[in-house]
Motif scaffolding. Structure first.
Motif, PDB file in Angstrom:
ATOM      1  N   MET A 177       0.840  -1.185   0.000  1.00 24.52           N
ATOM      2  CA  MET A 177       0.000   0.000   0.000  1.00 24.52           C
ATOM      3  C   MET A 177       0.884   1.248   0.000  1.00 24.52           C
ATOM      4  SD  MET A 177      -3.020  -1.433   0.084  1.00 24.52           S
ATOM      5  CE  MET A 177      -4.198  -0.199   0.636  1.00 24.52           C
ATOM      6  N   ILE A 178       0.379   2.319  -0.628  1.00 26.14           N
ATOM      7  CA  ILE A 178       1.169   3.548  -0.715  1.00 26.14           C
ATOM      8  C   ILE A 178       1.462   4.104   0.671  1.00 26.14           C
ATOM      9  CG2 ILE A 178       1.094   5.957  -1.479  1.00 26.14           C
ATOM     10  CD1 ILE A 178      -0.378   5.001  -3.980  1.00 26.14           C
ATOM     11  N   GLY A 179       0.511   4.002   1.582  1.00 27.10           N
ATOM     12  CA  GLY A 179       0.733   4.493   2.937  1.00 27.10           C
ATOM     13  C   GLY A 179       1.945   3.841   3.589  1.00 27.10           C
ATOM     14  N   GLN A 180       2.162   2.559   3.315  1.00 18.71           N
ATOM     15  CA  GLN A 180       3.329   1.866   3.859  1.00 18.71           C
ATOM     16  C   GLN A 180       4.617   2.399   3.231  1.00 18.71           C
ATOM     17  OE1 GLN A 180       1.696  -2.130   2.933  1.00 18.71           O
ATOM     18  NE2 GLN A 180       2.172  -2.635   5.053  1.00 18.71           N
ATOM     19  N   LEU A 181       4.570   2.692   1.931  1.00 21.58           N
ATOM     20  CA  LEU A 181       5.759   3.227   1.270  1.00 21.58           C
ATOM     21  C   LEU A 181       6.103   4.608   1.801  1.00 21.58           C
ATOM     22  CD1 LEU A 181       5.094   2.210  -2.450  1.00 21.58           C
ATOM     23  CD2 LEU A 181       6.326   0.949  -0.686  1.00 21.58           C
ATOM     24  N   LEU A 182       5.094   5.408   2.117  1.00 20.53           N
ATOM     25  CA  LEU A 182       5.338   6.750   2.654  1.00 20.53           C
ATOM     26  C   LEU A 182       5.932   6.685   4.057  1.00 20.53           C
ATOM     27  CD1 LEU A 182       2.102   8.591   1.436  1.00 20.53           C
ATOM     28  CD2 LEU A 182       4.383   8.620   0.396  1.00 20.53           C
ATOM     29  N   ASN A 183       5.678   5.585   4.767  1.00 20.19           N
ATOM     30  CA  ASN A 183       6.212   5.423   6.121  1.00 20.19           C
ATOM     31  C   ASN A 183       7.499   4.611   6.155  1.00 20.19           C
ATOM     32  OD1 ASN A 183       4.147   6.872   7.459  1.00 20.19           O
ATOM     33  ND2 ASN A 183       2.791   5.085   7.384  1.00 20.19           N
ATOM     34  N   GLN A 224      11.801  -4.513  -4.843  1.00 23.86           N
ATOM     35  CA  GLN A 224      10.779  -4.110  -5.797  1.00 23.86           C
ATOM     36  C   GLN A 224       9.417  -4.030  -5.106  1.00 23.86           C
ATOM     37  OE1 GLN A 224      12.842  -2.935  -8.264  1.00 23.86           O
ATOM     38  NE2 GLN A 224      11.365  -3.699  -9.736  1.00 23.86           N
ATOM     39  N   VAL A 225       8.617  -3.049  -5.478  1.00 19.55           N
ATOM     40  CA  VAL A 225       7.292  -2.893  -4.887  1.00 19.55           C
ATOM     41  C   VAL A 225       6.250  -2.853  -5.999  1.00 19.55           C
ATOM     42  CG1 VAL A 225       8.221  -1.614  -2.928  1.00 19.55           C
ATOM     43  CG2 VAL A 225       7.387  -0.352  -4.911  1.00 19.55           C
ATOM     44  N   THR A 226       5.023  -3.127  -5.625  1.00 20.69           N
ATOM     45  CA  THR A 226       3.920  -3.003  -6.569  1.00 20.69           C
ATOM     46  C   THR A 226       2.717  -2.417  -5.851  1.00 20.69           C
ATOM     47  OG1 THR A 226       2.479  -4.183  -8.144  1.00 20.69           O
ATOM     48  CG2 THR A 226       3.133  -5.384  -6.149  1.00 20.69           C
ATOM     49  N   VAL A 227       2.020  -1.506  -6.519  1.00 20.38           N
ATOM     50  CA  VAL A 227       0.808  -0.914  -5.959  1.00 20.38           C
ATOM     51  C   VAL A 227      -0.253  -0.864  -7.048  1.00 20.38           C
ATOM     52  CG1 VAL A 227       2.036   0.489  -4.249  1.00 20.38           C
ATOM     53  CG2 VAL A 227       1.528   1.463  -6.488  1.00 20.38           C
ATOM     54  N   VAL A 228      -1.505  -0.879  -6.620  1.00 23.56           N
ATOM     55  CA  VAL A 228      -2.640  -0.672  -7.513  1.00 23.56           C
ATOM     56  C   VAL A 228      -3.342   0.592  -7.042  1.00 23.56           C
ATOM     57  CG1 VAL A 228      -4.826  -1.583  -8.360  1.00 23.56           C
ATOM     58  CG2 VAL A 228      -2.897  -3.133  -7.959  1.00 23.56           C
ATOM     59  N   ALA A 229      -3.443   1.570  -7.923  1.00 21.27           N
ATOM     60  CA  ALA A 229      -3.952   2.874  -7.492  1.00 21.27           C
ATOM     61  C   ALA A 229      -4.638   3.598  -8.648  1.00 21.27           C
ATOM     62  CB  ALA A 229      -2.810   3.724  -6.939  1.00 21.27           C
ATOM     63  N   SER A 230      -5.344   4.658  -8.281  1.00 22.60           N
ATOM     64  CA  SER A 230      -6.017   5.503  -9.261  1.00 22.60           C
ATOM     65  C   SER A 230      -5.088   6.627  -9.696  1.00 22.60           C
ATOM     66  CB  SER A 230      -7.286   6.092  -8.646  1.00 22.60           C
ATOM     67  OG  SER A 230      -7.898   7.020  -9.522  1.00 22.60           O
ATOM     68  N   VAL A 231      -5.119   6.940 -10.975  1.00 21.54           N
ATOM     69  CA  VAL A 231      -4.293   8.021 -11.510  1.00 21.54           C
ATOM     70  C   VAL A 231      -4.995   9.356 -11.268  1.00 21.54           C
ATOM     71  CG1 VAL A 231      -3.196   8.983 -13.560  1.00 21.54           C
ATOM     72  CG2 VAL A 231      -3.339   6.504 -13.267  1.00 21.54           C
ATOM     73  N   ILE A 232      -4.354  10.246 -10.503  1.00 19.75           N
ATOM     74  CA  ILE A 232      -4.931  11.556 -10.227  1.00 19.75           C
ATOM     75  C   ILE A 232      -4.555  12.548 -11.322  1.00 19.75           C
ATOM     76  CG2 ILE A 232      -5.116  13.425  -8.535  1.00 19.75           C
ATOM     77  CD1 ILE A 232      -6.252  10.700  -7.657  1.00 19.75           C
ATOM     78  N   ASP A 270      -3.044   7.485  -6.253  1.00 18.60           N
ATOM     79  CA  ASP A 270      -3.649   7.431  -4.913  1.00 18.60           C
ATOM     80  C   ASP A 270      -4.391   6.102  -4.779  1.00 18.60           C
ATOM     81  OD1 ASP A 270      -5.477   7.707  -2.713  1.00 18.60           O
ATOM     82  OD2 ASP A 270      -5.315   9.877  -2.858  1.00 18.60           O
ATOM     83  N   ASP A 271      -4.139   5.381  -3.662  1.00 13.55           N
ATOM     84  CA  ASP A 271      -4.845   4.111  -3.442  1.00 13.55           C
ATOM     85  C   ASP A 271      -5.731   4.146  -2.201  1.00 13.55           C
ATOM     86  OD1 ASP A 271      -3.073   3.990  -1.347  1.00 13.55           O
ATOM     87  OD2 ASP A 271      -2.288   1.994  -1.819  1.00 13.55           O
ATOM     88  N   GLY A 272      -5.967   5.347  -1.671  1.00 11.31           N
ATOM     89  CA  GLY A 272      -6.809   5.474  -0.481  1.00 11.31           C
ATOM     90  C   GLY A 272      -6.011   5.527   0.802  1.00 11.31           C
ATOM     91  N   SER A 273      -4.769   5.005   0.776  1.00 10.30           N
ATOM     92  CA  SER A 273      -3.910   5.049   1.970  1.00 10.30           C
ATOM     93  C   SER A 273      -2.877   6.167   1.869  1.00 10.30           C
ATOM     94  CB  SER A 273      -3.198   3.705   2.168  1.00 10.30           C
ATOM     95  OG  SER A 273      -2.246   3.478   1.147  1.00 10.30           O
TER      96      SER A 273
END
Length: 231
Positions: A1-7, A26-34, A48-51
């Motif tokens: 999750m993006i929130g984990q990457l930010l932390n 390597q990381v992978t995320v599924v998110a919406s393009v803003i 943005d993935d909500g986190s």
């Protein structure tokens, strides 16, 4: 999750990124393009993935028509899967994306969320026991479900597994039993994770680890801060 990457944290600029006590590559995320910002040499996706939100930067070969057509199909508001490495530039972290593709099935976002939760819990509590591990339980032998303590507790560490540490001083024993409860990892367990789990004075923990190494119970792996059980 993006929130984990930010932390995620780094010991220094050249160190591996850490989420809690686990190193990440390597990381992978599924998110919406803003937003999408096309530049001469790269394309920046604000996702943005909500986190949380983060930039995914993909370097584009404008001379390659196939490459340009592939990434040109991504639009704002669409969901994408991004794979790459976490980077930092100018005090700003971003994903250096080696691969980006549109998400065509909305279930992929739900699957990714559940996968991230599962992996996080495994790192925190260890993997759930396999059916074969519960073979001595009559209910398991009969094919029924096994109830009782959570699969994410240290129930898989039987008395026979911990008896070998019963004679050790309390702090050394707690360290060994904690390491035994963690899922196997080639890089071992960071001393910070050990300290947070067993508590106590940092110097006492360091001395206990030194003693465990001297006695052959643990050894260092990728550096002097990562330890692995010998048995």
């Amino acid at each position: 999750m993006i929130g984990q990457l930010l932390n995620a944290t780094q010991a220094h600029s050249d160190a591996e990124w850490m989420i809690e006590d686990a190193e990440i590559g390597q990381v992978t995320v599924v998110a919406s393009v803003i937003t999408i910002k096309n530049q001469a040499t790269n394309c920046v996706y604000w996702i943005d993935d909500g986190s949380g939100r983060v930039e995914a930067r993909h370097w584009v070969d404008s001379a390659n028509e196939e490459d340009s057509e592939r990434w040109g199909s991504i639009t704002e508001g669409a969901y994408i899967r991004v794979m790459g490495g976490l980077k930092m530039f100018g005090n700003k972290r971003y994903i250096n994306a080696q691969h980006i593709r549109p998400v065509k099935d909305h279930h992929e976002f739900l699957f990714h969320t559940l996968e991230a939760m599962t992996v996080t819990r495994i790192f925190e509590k260890g993997p759930p026991p396999r059916p074969s591990d519960a073979g001595k339980d009559p209910r398991a032998v009969a094919g029924g479900s096994v109830t009782g303590p959570s699969a994410y507790t240290a129930q898989s560490n039987t008395a026979s597994s911990t008896d070998q540490y019963a004679h050790l001083p309390p702090l050394q024993r707690r360290i060994a039993e904690f390491m035994l409860s963690r899922p196997p990892a080639d890089e071992g367990i960071h001393v910070g994770a050990i300290a947070r789990s067993v508590g106590g004075d940092a110097r006492a923990i360091s001395e206990a680890l030194d003693k465990l190494m001297d006695d052959g119970y643990v050894f260092t792996t990728i550096d002097d801060s990562h330890f692995q059980l010998s048995v």
